[in-house]
Scaffold this motif. Structure first.
Motif, short mmCIF file in Angstrom:
data_model
loop_
_atom_site.label_atom_id
_atom_site.label_comp_id
_atom_site.label_asym_id
_atom_site.label_seq_id
_atom_site.Cartn_x
_atom_site.Cartn_y
_atom_site.Cartn_z
N ARG A 22 0.81 -1.21 0.00
CA ARG A 22 0.00 0.00 0.00
C ARG A 22 0.85 1.28 0.00
NH1 ARG A 22 -4.31 0.20 4.45
NH2 ARG A 22 -5.04 1.82 3.04
N TRP A 23 2.12 1.13 -0.24
CA TRP A 23 3.06 2.25 -0.15
C TRP A 23 2.60 3.46 -0.95
CZ3 TRP A 23 7.14 2.65 3.10
CH2 TRP A 23 8.07 3.64 2.88
N ASN A 24 2.30 3.23 -2.23
CA ASN A 24 1.88 4.34 -3.09
C ASN A 24 0.48 4.83 -2.74
OD1 ASN A 24 4.30 4.28 -4.55
ND2 ASN A 24 3.51 2.73 -5.97
N GLU A 25 -0.40 3.89 -2.42
CA GLU A 25 -1.77 4.25 -2.04
C GLU A 25 -1.78 5.17 -0.83
OE1 GLU A 25 -5.55 2.10 0.16
OE2 GLU A 25 -4.12 0.85 -0.93
N LEU A 26 -0.87 4.93 0.12
CA LEU A 26 -0.80 5.74 1.33
C LEU A 26 -0.11 7.08 1.09
CD1 LEU A 26 0.11 2.91 3.87
CD2 LEU A 26 -2.07 4.10 3.71
N GLY A 27 0.40 7.28 -0.11
CA GLY A 27 1.03 8.55 -0.43
C GLY A 27 2.44 8.68 0.12
N LEU A 28 3.11 7.56 0.37
CA LEU A 28 4.48 7.60 0.87
C LEU A 28 5.45 7.84 -0.29
CD1 LEU A 28 4.05 4.67 3.38
CD2 LEU A 28 4.67 7.01 4.00
N GLN A 29 6.47 8.63 -0.05
CA GLN A 29 7.34 9.09 -1.12
C GLN A 29 8.45 8.09 -1.43
OE1 GLN A 29 6.66 12.08 -2.82
NE2 GLN A 29 4.79 11.75 -1.62
N GLY A 30 8.88 8.09 -2.69
CA GLY A 30 10.00 7.26 -3.11
C GLY A 30 9.64 5.79 -3.20
N LEU A 31 10.67 4.98 -3.46
CA LEU A 31 10.47 3.54 -3.54
C LEU A 31 10.43 2.93 -2.14
CD1 LEU A 31 12.92 2.59 -6.46
CD2 LEU A 31 10.41 2.68 -6.54
N CYS A 32 9.54 1.98 -1.96
CA CYS A 32 9.47 1.29 -0.67
C CYS A 32 10.75 0.48 -0.47
CB CYS A 32 8.25 0.37 -0.66
SG CYS A 32 8.10 -0.61 0.85
N PRO A 33 11.40 0.58 0.68
CA PRO A 33 12.66 -0.15 0.90
C PRO A 33 12.49 -1.66 1.04
CG PRO A 33 12.02 1.04 2.88
CD PRO A 33 11.07 1.46 1.81
N TYR A 34 11.25 -2.13 1.08
CA TYR A 34 11.00 -3.57 1.22
C TYR A 34 10.11 -4.04 0.09
CZ TYR A 34 9.00 -7.90 3.17
OH TYR A 34 8.58 -9.19 3.37
N SER A 35 10.60 -4.99 -0.68
CA SER A 35 9.83 -5.53 -1.79
C SER A 35 9.95 -7.05 -1.75
CB SER A 35 10.36 -4.99 -3.13
OG SER A 35 9.60 -5.49 -4.21
N PRO A 36 9.02 -7.72 -1.08
CA PRO A 36 9.12 -9.17 -0.92
C PRO A 36 8.97 -9.91 -2.25
CG PRO A 36 6.96 -8.40 -0.21
CD PRO A 36 7.78 -7.19 -0.48
N SER A 37 9.71 -10.99 -2.39
CA SER A 37 9.61 -11.82 -3.59
C SER A 37 8.33 -12.64 -3.56
CB SER A 37 10.81 -12.76 -3.68
OG SER A 37 10.78 -13.69 -2.60
N ASP A 38 7.94 -13.17 -4.71
CA ASP A 38 6.75 -14.03 -4.77
C ASP A 38 6.92 -15.24 -3.86
OD1 ASP A 38 5.69 -12.29 -6.60
OD2 ASP A 38 6.20 -13.51 -8.36
N GLU A 39 8.13 -15.78 -3.83
CA GLU A 39 8.39 -16.94 -2.97
C GLU A 39 8.22 -16.58 -1.50
OE1 GLU A 39 12.05 -20.06 -1.93
OE2 GLU A 39 12.21 -18.71 -3.66
N GLU A 40 8.71 -15.39 -1.13
CA GLU A 40 8.58 -14.95 0.27
C GLU A 40 7.12 -14.75 0.65
OE1 GLU A 40 10.26 -11.43 3.27
OE2 GLU A 40 10.95 -11.55 1.18
N VAL A 41 6.34 -14.17 -0.26
CA VAL A 41 4.92 -13.94 0.01
C VAL A 41 4.19 -15.28 0.14
CG1 VAL A 41 2.77 -13.02 -0.95
CG2 VAL A 41 4.89 -11.69 -1.10
N LYS A 42 4.52 -16.22 -0.71
CA LYS A 42 3.88 -17.54 -0.68
C LYS A 42 4.22 -18.27 0.61
CE LYS A 42 3.47 -21.86 -3.28
NZ LYS A 42 3.92 -22.61 -4.50
N SER A 43 5.48 -18.24 1.01
CA SER A 43 5.90 -18.89 2.25
C SER A 43 5.24 -18.22 3.45
CB SER A 43 7.43 -18.82 2.39
OG SER A 43 7.85 -19.33 3.63
N HIS A 44 5.16 -16.90 3.40
CA HIS A 44 4.52 -16.16 4.50
C HIS A 44 3.04 -16.53 4.63
CE1 HIS A 44 3.06 -12.93 7.05
NE2 HIS A 44 2.19 -12.62 6.10
#
Length: 521
Positions: A423-445
């Motif tokens: 939701r980084w962009n939706e919340l209006g936070l500036q710049g690139l989000c420093p955390y971008s989980p991989s598909d594998e990480e999201v699936k494991s989570h």
């Protein structure tokens, strides 16, 4: 232990059932022996009564005493031969750091009494030095008049509920209106703290280290598990340093050895938690740069447990507050830490799963009015809380959970990181989000989070069916029945696991046993 009968009637000396030193108020379905022994206090009961008598002019002896138990305190209601009544309180070892916990509580009460008109009980005598004749830190204070709100609430009508909620909201307004130069806990200026850890407030007071047991690893079993306190307990002059303190505390709560902590399947390894803490630090560094977060972070002091059991009201007029008790662990926090908490007197009711009765509908409407009253007061009358209450809570959840990752397990904080990233962009936070989980990480989570939620649902089910709390505490008089009911619930859960394992659905007997939240089976 001395028994100076000159200050306490011999017939009133504690019996084994009134044991003043041990916790006797209930039992736990999980870690029962550890929970009870963690609350043992070594002290001289007669010496405590002696101090109470000296605090009551005209009294010569204690003629009646009543022991009351709390999660972090031992409380004695002492009645004198001249009918005076006082409350003597002693902190258990898990309440917080020695000396600081008591000094901070008394300083907070004294400071508030000098600043705002709130019915805070007067402290008659206290000591934060366990080398005193009592042999433990103690606070002796006035006995609050009135009746606890949770006892009055069921007898009050809708208008009284609304007016009571308004009165309590205005009390919070008074507290929140006070300004502070830093985050941390209040102390007297001569508190036993390193001078470098004191930020002057006003004459006689200062802001010092945060004395919550979380920052000092004082909860049952934590001393053995984690070791010493966080290397950064505050005080903190700004939001960036406050965040560093949270992260340092999170690191301090990681166990030193991996192998002996293989309990929950989704707990996560120590390496996982190190990664989550480092990632949380990067995310929070970006969050604190946002002006909306800065505006919602004014140093604010509110009662840490502003709920019905700590609020006394007049029995003649239950809209009049007669006492606010239990100021232990009160602290100055960023306003957003308090902003989205809702006291139980203003909480919305749980959604009904079926057809509601007329009484249930009335109660829901009543609760909704109280919630709306509280919300309007917080947004309209408490300027410090308004910015945070108007923002999406996603901005602030990391600040609540990052320092307890090991206690809460890895999926709890990872879920917040993933949601914030999505939701980084939706919340209006500036710049690139420093955390971008991989598909594998999201699936494991997703798998781990499902297990995490299963455990939470189990706890909720047990709390409801066994009438206990999240730690498994039950009163003594239902201990036997609670153990039997718990055993039956466990057997039912394990039978479900056996059937699932036989069908190859993923839930094995071994996994189900590890996920069960209580051990008294």
């Amino acid at each position: 232990m001395g028994n100076r009968s000159s200050i306490i009637s011999p017939r009133l000396l504690p019996t084994i059932h009134q044991n003043p030193y041990a916790y006797t108020g209930g039992r736990w379905l999980n870690r029962d022996e550890l929970e009870r022994t963690s609350r043992y206090i070594q002290f001289d009961f007669s010496a405590l009564c002696d101090r109470a008598v000296h605090a009551c002019p005209g009294a010569h002896r204690v003629v009646k005493h009543e022991k009351r138990e709390g999660g972090f305190n031992r409380v004695f209601l002492l009645t004198m031969d001249n009918s005076a009544c006082v409350v003597a309180r002693l902190s258990t070892p898990i309440a917080g750091p020695p000396r600081l916990t008591t000094n901070s509580e008394v300083a907070t009460m004294t400071y508030l009494q000098s600043k705002v008109s709130l019915p805070i009980p007067k402290v008659l005598d206290w000591s934060d030095d366990s080398s005193n004749p009592v042999g433990a830190e103690y606070i002796i204070q006035e006995h609050v008049k009135g009746v606890q709100l949770h006892q009055l609430w069921p007898t009050m009508n809708s208008e009284q509920h609304m007016l009571c909620t308004k009165a309590l909201s205005l009390a919070m307004k008074k507290m929140a209106a006070l300004d502070f130069p830093a985050y941390g806990s209040l102390y007297f200026s001569d508190a036993p703290i390193d001078t470098r850890a004191k930020i002057p407030l006003e004459q006689g007071f200062c802001i010092g280290p945060h004395c919550s047991p979380i920052f000092w690893n004082r909860n049952p079993g934590e001393t053995e598990l984690y070791g010493g306190p966080s290397p950064d307990c505050g005080p903190w002059r700004g939001l960036e340093s406050y965040c560093r303190g949270l992260i340092e505390t999170g690191f301090s709560r990681l166990p030193k050895e991996e192998a002996i902590f293989d309990e929950l399947p989704h707990q996560g390894s120590i390496r996982d938690h190190i990664y989550l803490l480092n990632t949380s630090q990067e995310m929070m560094q970006r969050l604190v740069e946002d002006k909306r977060v800065q505006d919602a972070a004014a140093p604010t002091l509110l009662h840490p447990d502003f709920h019905m059991r700590n609020i006394f009201m007049s029995p003649e007029d239950p809209t009049i507050i007669t006492g606010l008790i239990d100021w232990q662990s009160t602290s100055v926090e960023p306003a957003f830490i308090y902003a989205n908490e809702t006291p139980d007197f203003a909480a919305l009711p749980e959604e009904s799963s079926g057809v509601s009765s007329h009484c249930e509908e009335r109660d829901r409407k009543d609760a909704s009015i109280c919630y709306q009253t509280y919300d309007v007061c917080m947004k309209g009358l408490v300027p410090k809380l308004r910015p945070a209450r108007l923002l999406d809570p996603t901005f602030f959840r990391l600040f609540h959970y990052c320092h307890t990752t090991w206690r809460d397990s890895a999926p709890a904080v990872r879920q917040e990181l993933i949601e914030l990233s999505a939701r980084w962009n939706e919340l209006g936070l500036q710049g690139l989000c420093p955390y971008s989980p991989s598909d594998e990480e999201v699936k494991s989570h997703a798998t781990d989070y499902e297990d995490f939620e299963t455990v939470q649902k189990l706890k909720a089910w047990l709390k409801s069916s066994l009438h206990t709390n999240s730690d498994g505490w039950v009163p003594n008089d239902v201990w036997g029945a609670a153990k039997d009911a718990h055993r039956a619930a466990y057997d039912e859960w394990m039978q479900t696991a056996r059937e699932s394992e036989a069908q190859g659905d993923g839930l094995t007997v071994e996994k189900a046993n590890k996920m069960w939240p209580f051990d008294a089976r």
